[in-house]
Design a protein around this motif. Sequence first.
Motif, PDB file in Angstrom:
ATOM      1  N   ALA A 148       0.961  -1.339   0.247  1.00 39.65           N
ATOM      2  CA  ALA A 148      -0.296   0.077   0.123  1.00 39.65           C
ATOM      3  C   ALA A 148       0.862   1.582   0.011  1.00 39.65           C
ATOM      4  N   VAL A 149       2.167   1.427   1.012  1.00 40.78           N
ATOM      5  CA  VAL A 149       2.984   2.581   1.008  1.00 40.78           C
ATOM      6  C   VAL A 149       3.462   2.587  -0.572  1.00 40.78           C
ATOM      7  N   ASP A 150       4.542   1.327  -1.056  1.00 34.78           N
ATOM      8  CA  ASP A 150       4.965   1.377  -2.377  1.00 34.78           C
ATOM      9  C   ASP A 150       3.726   2.253  -3.445  1.00 34.78           C
ATOM     10  N   MET A 151       2.499   1.822  -3.954  1.00 32.37           N
ATOM     11  CA  MET A 151       1.814   2.170  -4.381  1.00 32.37           C
ATOM     12  C   MET A 151       1.217   3.503  -4.228  1.00 32.37           C
ATOM     13  N   PHE A 152       1.170   4.293  -2.620  1.00 28.86           N
ATOM     14  CA  PHE A 152       0.560   5.585  -2.935  1.00 28.86           C
ATOM     15  C   PHE A 152       1.658   6.468  -3.616  1.00 28.86           C
ATOM     16  N   LYS A 153       2.997   5.852  -2.483  1.00 29.94           N
ATOM     17  CA  LYS A 153       4.341   7.092  -3.217  1.00 29.94           C
ATOM     18  C   LYS A 153       4.165   7.053  -4.632  1.00 29.94           C
ATOM     19  N   LYS A 154       3.734   6.141  -5.881  1.00 27.51           N
ATOM     20  CA  LYS A 154       4.078   5.966  -6.808  1.00 27.51           C
ATOM     21  C   LYS A 154       2.503   6.958  -7.514  1.00 27.51           C
ATOM     22  N   LEU A 155       1.640   7.037  -6.790  1.00 34.49           N
ATOM     23  CA  LEU A 155       0.830   7.182  -7.275  1.00 34.49           C
ATOM     24  C   LEU A 155       1.094   8.630  -7.131  1.00 34.49           C
ATOM     25  N   CYS A 156       1.868   9.376  -5.709  1.00 37.15           N
ATOM     26  CA  CYS A 156       2.580  10.749  -5.394  1.00 37.15           C
ATOM     27  C   CYS A 156       2.972  11.349  -6.234  1.00 37.15           C
ATOM     28  N   GLU A 157       3.641  10.204  -6.872  1.00 41.34           N
ATOM     29  CA  GLU A 157       5.068  10.719  -8.289  1.00 41.34           C
ATOM     30  C   GLU A 157       4.384  11.243  -9.236  1.00 41.34           C
ATOM     31  N   LYS A 158       3.035  10.458  -9.592  1.00 42.04           N
ATOM     32  CA  LYS A 158       1.937  11.261 -10.760  1.00 42.04           C
ATOM     33  C   LYS A 158       1.855  12.440 -10.945  1.00 42.04           C
ATOM     34  N   ASP A 159       1.212  12.673  -9.411  1.00 39.78           N
ATOM     35  CA  ASP A 159       0.275  13.778  -9.593  1.00 39.78           C
ATOM     36  C   ASP A 159       0.560  14.326  -8.041  1.00 39.78           C
ATOM     37  N   LYS A 160       1.761  15.652  -8.103  1.00 35.63           N
ATOM     38  CA  LYS A 160       1.935  16.166  -6.331  1.00 35.63           C
ATOM     39  C   LYS A 160       1.162  16.484  -5.676  1.00 35.63           C
ATOM     40  N   THR A 161      -0.065  17.114  -6.232  1.00 32.63           N
ATOM     41  CA  THR A 161      -0.714  17.735  -6.420  1.00 32.63           C
ATOM     42  C   THR A 161      -2.880  17.156  -6.185  1.00 32.63           C
ATOM     43  N   ALA A 162      -2.771  15.734  -6.887  1.00 32.14           N
ATOM     44  CA  ALA A 162      -4.466  14.899  -7.402  1.00 32.14           C
ATOM     45  C   ALA A 162      -4.440  14.692  -5.897  1.00 32.14           C
ATOM     46  N   ASN A 163      -6.082  14.381  -5.464  1.00 23.50           N
ATOM     47  CA  ASN A 163      -6.348  13.715  -4.389  1.00 23.50           C
ATOM     48  C   ASN A 163      -6.041  12.092  -5.113  1.00 23.50           C
ATOM     49  N   ILE A 164      -5.788  11.923  -3.671  1.00 23.55           N
ATOM     50  CA  ILE A 164      -5.208   9.860  -4.499  1.00 23.55           C
ATOM     51  C   ILE A 164      -5.807   9.849  -3.496  1.00 23.55           C
ATOM     52  N   VAL A 165      -6.887   8.833  -3.797  1.00 21.58           N
ATOM     53  CA  VAL A 165      -7.606   7.250  -2.810  1.00 21.58           C
ATOM     54  C   VAL A 165      -7.592   5.809  -4.176  1.00 21.58           C
ATOM     55  N   PHE A 166      -7.387   5.108  -2.948  1.00 21.39           N
ATOM     56  CA  PHE A 166      -7.242   3.963  -3.829  1.00 21.39           C
ATOM     57  C   PHE A 166      -7.714   2.591  -2.327  1.00 21.39           C
ATOM     58  N   ALA A 167      -7.338   1.393  -2.796  1.00 22.34           N
ATOM     59  CA  ALA A 167      -8.404   0.094  -1.498  1.00 22.34           C
ATOM     60  C   ALA A 167      -7.202  -0.701  -2.153  1.00 22.34           C
ATOM     61  N   PRO A 168      -5.180  -0.461  -1.714  1.00 30.33           N
ATOM     62  CA  PRO A 168      -4.936  -1.697  -1.981  1.00 30.33           C
ATOM     63  C   PRO A 168      -5.112  -2.705  -1.687  1.00 30.33           C
ATOM     64  N   LEU A 169      -5.664  -3.053  -0.673  1.00 32.67           N
ATOM     65  CA  LEU A 169      -5.927  -4.764  -0.751  1.00 32.67           C
ATOM     66  C   LEU A 169      -7.022  -5.373  -1.816  1.00 32.67           C
ATOM     67  N   CYS A 170      -8.382  -4.599  -2.285  1.00 34.70           N
ATOM     68  CA  CYS A 170      -8.358  -5.277  -3.564  1.00 34.70           C
ATOM     69  C   CYS A 170      -7.182  -5.618  -4.645  1.00 34.70           C
ATOM     70  N   THR A 171      -6.143  -4.435  -5.004  1.00 32.94           N
ATOM     71  CA  THR A 171      -5.017  -5.634  -5.885  1.00 32.94           C
ATOM     72  C   THR A 171      -4.695  -6.177  -5.521  1.00 32.94           C
ATOM     73  N   SER A 172      -4.128  -5.786  -4.557  1.00 32.44           N
ATOM     74  CA  SER A 172      -3.468  -7.221  -3.802  1.00 32.44           C
ATOM     75  C   SER A 172      -3.881  -8.226  -3.703  1.00 32.44           C
ATOM     76  N   THR A 173      -4.792  -9.085  -3.480  1.00 33.17           N
ATOM     77  CA  THR A 173      -5.943  -9.550  -3.284  1.00 33.17           C
ATOM     78  C   THR A 173      -6.192 -10.270  -5.218  1.00 33.17           C
ATOM     79  N   SER A 174      -6.528  -8.968  -5.760  1.00 33.38           N
ATOM     80  CA  SER A 174      -6.427  -9.778  -6.933  1.00 33.38           C
ATOM     81  C   SER A 174      -5.138 -10.387  -7.702  1.00 33.38           C
TER      82      SER A 174
END
Length: 326
Positions: free
Chosen positions: A12-38
């Motif tokens: 989850a932390v890895d995903m968050f940091k990569k999403l932050c790199e993509k856009d430093k000012t955007a709001n970010i919301v995601f459910a990492p458990l969804c992604t890791s489970t699938s």
Amino acid sequence: MDALQLANTAFAVDMFKKLCEKDKTANIVFAPLCTSTSLALAYKATKGDTADQMKKVLHLQDVKDVSFGFQTVTADVSKLTSFFALKMVKRLFVDKSLSPTTDFVNSTKRPFPSELELVEFKEKTEETRQKINKSLSELTDGKMENILNEDSVSDKTQILLVNAAYFVTNWMKKFPEAEIKECPFKINKTETKPVQMMNLEATFCLGYVKELNVAILELPCLNKHISMLILLPKDIEDETTGLEKLEKALTPETLLQWTNPSMMANTKVNVFLPKFSVEGDYDLKPLLESLGMTNVFNESASDFSEMCETKGVVLIKHYKTCVKYL
């Protein structure tokens, strides 16, 4: 915290940091458990270097029984649906032409009872896309329509992984409607924008990270099963959002340290929080590739031989999530 929980936190932390790199000012919301489970289900279908990459990116090196671990976590999350409007959809759609082995299909039924679905991308591309969209809409109570656009799949699609999640809840200590008013919200050191600001004075768990000058507040949702943790820098020192220093210091270890109950204490707090709902829609292929999961998207390198004998099978990935606090 067991090995799988630690693994999911790290991912989850890895995903968050990569999403932050993509856009430093955007709001970010995601459910990492969804992604890791699938992705764990897709991992079950892989061998060799492909499996090693997925294992490393998902931090599963110390998890002894991946399938059982996700089965347990999914069951625990499902229990929460009686308290909240919480839906997490994890699906791995596999084209029937790949002829997945009976052993593989049977091995997924218990740990991933509804995640694997055989479809007909090759023979009925548009019909299959519409059927998937209808199914995902129904599974999210109509909150998410047309997740797959017309360019999402083709008759060449073999494996499609889709995540969709939404969460609607009430606070345990509800913000009074009468206290909501327009206030300036600080975007950076010099800019503000008017927002509808909620206000509540009450006792909450509060912590402080001295070296970062960051306050941590826990706002429990109704029934206390889920909380929102707010990490707020005390001062914005430059023209950034004020979060960059915090994001840089964020690791799985620091997150667990900062949010440890022993580091927080019940404190009377006057809370001002913008009224909000947040929705995110991401193509996670470039993100996962940047983390080191490249083989699953590469026809010449992918190895899904635990599932089928077909060579050159690759994964397509879609993700959407929505969160509303009332």
